[in-house]
Design a protein around this motif. Structure first.
Motif, PDB file in Angstrom:
ATOM      1  N   GLU A 110     -27.728  -5.607 -28.580  1.00 46.36           N
ATOM      2  CA  GLU A 110     -28.132  -6.360 -27.392  1.00 46.36           C
ATOM      3  C   GLU A 110     -27.041  -7.385 -27.103  1.00 46.36           C
ATOM      4  O   GLU A 110     -26.630  -8.119 -27.998  1.00 46.36           O
ATOM      5  N   THR A 162     -23.580 -13.672 -26.163  1.00 42.11           N
ATOM      6  CA  THR A 162     -23.898 -13.492 -27.575  1.00 42.11           C
ATOM      7  C   THR A 162     -24.420 -12.078 -27.789  1.00 42.11           C
ATOM      8  O   THR A 162     -24.761 -11.387 -26.839  1.00 42.11           O
ATOM      9  N   TRP A 163     -24.486 -11.654 -29.036  1.00 41.05           N
ATOM     10  CA  TRP A 163     -24.976 -10.313 -29.344  1.00 41.05           C
ATOM     11  C   TRP A 163     -25.966 -10.377 -30.505  1.00 41.05           C
ATOM     12  O   TRP A 163     -25.982 -11.328 -31.269  1.00 41.05           O
ATOM     13  N   ALA A 164     -26.764  -9.317 -30.588  1.00 42.91           N
ATOM     14  CA  ALA A 164     -27.695  -9.135 -31.702  1.00 42.91           C
ATOM     15  C   ALA A 164     -27.720  -7.658 -32.053  1.00 42.91           C
ATOM     16  O   ALA A 164     -27.627  -6.800 -31.177  1.00 42.91           O
ATOM     17  N   ARG A 210     -30.077  -4.888 -34.010  1.00 44.09           N
ATOM     18  CA  ARG A 210     -31.438  -4.677 -34.504  1.00 44.09           C
ATOM     19  C   ARG A 210     -31.564  -3.287 -35.120  1.00 44.09           C
ATOM     20  O   ARG A 210     -30.892  -2.355 -34.707  1.00 44.09           O
ATOM     21  N   LEU A 234     -34.267  -7.905 -36.315  1.00 44.20           N
ATOM     22  CA  LEU A 234     -32.925  -8.468 -36.266  1.00 44.20           C
ATOM     23  C   LEU A 234     -32.209  -8.256 -37.595  1.00 44.20           C
ATOM     24  O   LEU A 234     -32.731  -8.589 -38.657  1.00 44.20           O
ATOM     25  N   ARG A 292     -28.360  -8.617 -37.613  1.00 40.93           N
ATOM     26  CA  ARG A 292     -27.249  -9.562 -37.482  1.00 40.93           C
ATOM     27  C   ARG A 292     -27.222 -10.110 -36.069  1.00 40.93           C
ATOM     28  O   ARG A 292     -27.634  -9.453 -35.130  1.00 40.93           O
ATOM     29  N   GLY A 293     -26.671 -11.297 -35.925  1.00 41.89           N
ATOM     30  CA  GLY A 293     -26.485 -11.888 -34.606  1.00 41.89           C
ATOM     31  C   GLY A 293     -25.201 -12.688 -34.572  1.00 41.89           C
ATOM     32  O   GLY A 293     -24.676 -13.077 -35.617  1.00 41.89           O
ATOM     33  N   SER A 294     -24.689 -12.922 -33.387  1.00 38.85           N
ATOM     34  CA  SER A 294     -23.461 -13.706 -33.281  1.00 38.85           C
ATOM     35  C   SER A 294     -23.772 -15.176 -33.495  1.00 38.85           C
ATOM     36  O   SER A 294     -24.786 -15.693 -33.039  1.00 38.85           O
ATOM     37  N   TYR A 295     -22.888 -15.834 -34.204  1.00 35.16           N
ATOM     38  CA  TYR A 295     -23.032 -17.265 -34.452  1.00 35.16           C
ATOM     39  C   TYR A 295     -22.363 -18.084 -33.369  1.00 35.16           C
ATOM     40  O   TYR A 295     -22.638 -19.258 -33.218  1.00 35.16           O
ATOM     41  N   ALA A 350     -19.812  -6.674 -31.632  1.00 34.85           N
ATOM     42  CA  ALA A 350     -21.083  -6.159 -32.165  1.00 34.85           C
ATOM     43  C   ALA A 350     -20.935  -4.713 -32.625  1.00 34.85           C
ATOM     44  O   ALA A 350     -21.434  -4.350 -33.699  1.00 34.85           O
TER      45      ALA A 350
END
Length: 68
Positions: free
Chosen positions: A12, A24-26, A28, A33, A35-38, A51
């Protein structure tokens, strides 16, 4: 299992809530979830590329789990 050990990764990419004009990205796995962008990225294209590279790392890591 298959090459990705049954994972169904989805990516995403969304506009950042805190930094207008950045993304930002995630990642799944079946909606959960992983990982996600910090930090936000300068464009949607860059966020997606980062991503997808992370998905490749996840798949590679999963694929090596059974090797000696």
């Amino acid at each position: 299992m298959g090459a990705n050990d049954g994972h169904l990764y989805t990516v995403e990419v969304r506009p950042s809530r805190h930094d207008p004009g950045r993304y930002t990205w995630a990642i799944r796995d079946r909606g959960k979830l992983v990982r996600g962008s910090y930090r936000p990225h300068a464009s949607e294209h860059v966020a997606r590329a980062v991503a997808l590279a992370e998905v490749e790392r996840l798949i590679g890591h999963d694929g090596r789990s059974g090797e000696a």
